[in-house]
Scaffold this active site. Structure first.
Site, short mmCIF file in Angstrom:
data_model
loop_
_atom_site.label_atom_id
_atom_site.label_comp_id
_atom_site.label_asym_id
_atom_site.label_seq_id
_atom_site.Cartn_x
_atom_site.Cartn_y
_atom_site.Cartn_z
N HIS A 18 0.83 -1.21 0.00
CA HIS A 18 0.00 0.00 0.00
C HIS A 18 0.86 1.25 0.00
O HIS A 18 0.43 2.31 0.46
CB HIS A 18 -0.95 0.03 1.20
CG HIS A 18 -1.71 -1.24 1.42
ND1 HIS A 18 -2.93 -1.50 0.86
CD2 HIS A 18 -1.38 -2.36 2.11
CE1 HIS A 18 -3.34 -2.71 1.21
NE2 HIS A 18 -2.41 -3.25 1.97
N SER A 41 16.23 20.30 -16.13
CA SER A 41 15.08 21.08 -16.56
C SER A 41 15.59 22.32 -17.28
O SER A 41 16.63 22.86 -16.93
CB SER A 41 14.25 21.48 -15.34
OG SER A 41 13.54 22.67 -15.60
N LYS A 56 17.03 20.72 -10.99
CA LYS A 56 16.31 19.49 -11.30
C LYS A 56 17.17 18.42 -11.96
O LYS A 56 18.04 18.70 -12.78
CB LYS A 56 15.13 19.79 -12.24
CG LYS A 56 13.97 20.51 -11.58
CD LYS A 56 13.16 19.63 -10.66
CE LYS A 56 12.33 18.60 -11.40
NZ LYS A 56 11.20 19.19 -12.12
N GLU A 65 10.88 7.26 -16.82
CA GLU A 65 9.54 7.75 -17.16
C GLU A 65 9.10 7.24 -18.53
O GLU A 65 7.93 6.94 -18.75
CB GLU A 65 9.51 9.27 -17.11
CG GLU A 65 9.60 9.80 -15.69
CD GLU A 65 9.77 11.31 -15.63
OE1 GLU A 65 9.06 11.94 -14.87
OE2 GLU A 65 10.62 11.86 -16.36
#
Ligand code: ARG
Length: 444
Positions: free
Chosen positions: A144, A265, A271, A278
């Site tokens: 969970h 970024s 970043k 991804e």
């Protein structure tokens, strides 16, 4: 407009090699049936060998014929007639594009499966290497998405190796059903020429010849099954990528990824984005889409061949190409992964993930499990109130809630004690995991 809709050359050009190999074998087969003389067979085979060589050397030559030839089969026939004259028109005797295309796609799929299995092996290798490197790194295991029980990082890596190993086995099994030869089925009812289908199948490396000409020309379950295998593999990669994306957040901080698989970024200088992971996650959507596409195309198609079946190729080509890229990026992600062992360990110590250990400890002292579960629940609440871990509670405080607790409780609460109690086969105990690494390496 109809031409544009109808033509498949702009995508089925990928079958050129298979179409030529199939046609070379076909020329020999109808030669054997007395349709062609030996000399005619030799001239046709020679010319097609030349086209094969040309295809290998000039990869995109065929692109010049987009809009001119309808599909790869008509392209080959036209080129053949240009090379050998009217004899080229004899090659298609006893054959239809229906059994021809089914054969081509099966040949193509067979070799694409073999390539994916090799790529899968390399991805599995990188997971086993990671397990080896992190065989004593403790991290929290989650259910969970809540910290549940401590596990070894190696155990996490081996979980995905198991999944990819099954994916490879599934592909190998699917390959047996792909590897059946439709040639000789002709358009739908079977060829009228006395060709030796068994010999022809052997010639092309097929396990056997198909048993029913309607089935062989009209079904594409071998594509659906292959696409399921690919989609399932990509879903496994997607879950692994999602774990790693979470592990790389500042909130977890378990891993660092190599610069070669991340990006910065354009706006925010601080970043570092896990782009490769991804995309592993993102690409799986397209692969599931390919599977749905072929199943939807097949549903409701009357026997036998219908032009709808021309739509079988793009999802297959697309999924194979995308999954290949994904599989080849996996070793780059994993080989360059840096695991922050101390952070993992700290996280495993937090979150009361040794609560089960305490309950088991109480059971060992004769408390019924349900009562132990209750008492530990109260102990966890107490520790939360005090802002400490379970092992930070004093024995007296513990005894007030759970009278069976004794001084030896602290050693039962250590991470190592928890892991060592899970030496069951398939468990996360250090010895079980070491054995699992060895066994996985051997199977590889
Ligand atoms: N390009 C076609 C396909 O991919 C080849 C078979 C054409 N057969 C036919 N009866 N029109 O399915």
């Amino acid at each position: 407009m109809f031409r544009q809709l109808n033509d498949s050359l702009p995508f089925d050009y990928r079958l050129l090699k298979q179409d030529l190999e199939g046609s070379i074998a076909w020329a020999r087969a109808i030669g054997g049936a007395g349709v062609l003389t030996n000399e005619e067979v030799a001239r046709l085979v020679d010319a097609m060998d030349g086209l094969l060589k040309e295809a290998a050397e000039k990869h995109d030559l065929i692109a010049g014929s987009f809009g001119r030839d309808e599909d790869v089969h008509s392209y080959v026939e036209r080129r053949l007639i240009e090379l050998v004259g009217p004899l080229g028109k004899k090659l298609h005797t006893g054959r239809s594009r229906n059994d021809q295309v089914a054969t081509d796609v099966r040949l193509w799929t067979r070799s694409a499966i073999d390539e994916r299995v090799v790529e899968l092996r390399e991805a599995r290798r990188s997971l086993i290497d990671l397990a080896e490197r992190e065989r004593s790194t403790v991290m929290p295991g989650y259910t969970h998405l809540q910290r549940a029980q401590p596990i070894l990082f190696a155990h996490w890596a081996l979980a995905y190796q198991e999944m990819l190993e099954r994916d490879a086995a599934r592909l190998a099994d699917c390959r047996r059903r792909v590897n059946v030869m439709p040639l000789g089925s002709a358009a739908l009812a079977g060829t009228t020429y006395a060709i030796d289908r068994g010999a022809l199948a052997k010639d092309l490396g097929f396990e056997s010849a198909s048993r029913n000409s309607l089935d062989a020309t009209a079904d594409r379950d071998f594509i659906a099954e292959t696409l399921f295998c690919l989609a399932q593999t990509s879903v496994h990669l997607s879950r692994m990528a999602e774990d790693l994306i979470l592990f790389m957040t500042q909130e977890y901080g378990f891993v660092e990824m190599a610069d070669s698989v991340t990006s910065g970024s354009s706006l925010m200088p601080q970043k570092k984005n896990p782009d490769a992971c991804e995309l592993l996650r993102g690409k799986s959507g397209r692969m599931v889409g390919s599977l749905v596409s072929i199943l939807t195309t097949m549903k409701g198609l009357p026997l036998a061949y219908n032009k709808d079946l021309q739509e079988d190729k793009e999802p297959l080509f697309e999924a194979m190409e995308q999954l290949s890229m994904c599989l080849r990026v996996v070793p780059r992600v994993l080989d360059g992964l840096k695991v922050r062992r101390e952070v993992c360990r700290e996280a495993a110590l937090g979150g009361y993930s040794n609560a089960t250990e305490l309950a088991d400890y109480l059971v060992g002292k004769g408390v019924a499990f349900r009562d132990a579960h209750d008492q530990v629940g109260r102990l966890v609440r107490l520790a939360i109130e005090k802002g400490c871990r379970l092992e930070g509670l004093k024995v007296e405080d513990m005894r007030a809630i759970s009278p069976a607790v004794a001084e030896d409780v602290y050693s039962a609460l250590s991470l190592e004690a928890g892991l060592a109690r899970r030496e069951v086969e398939g468990g996360t105990g250090p010895r079980a995991v070491a054995a699992a690494i060895r066994a996985a390496r051997e199977r590889l």
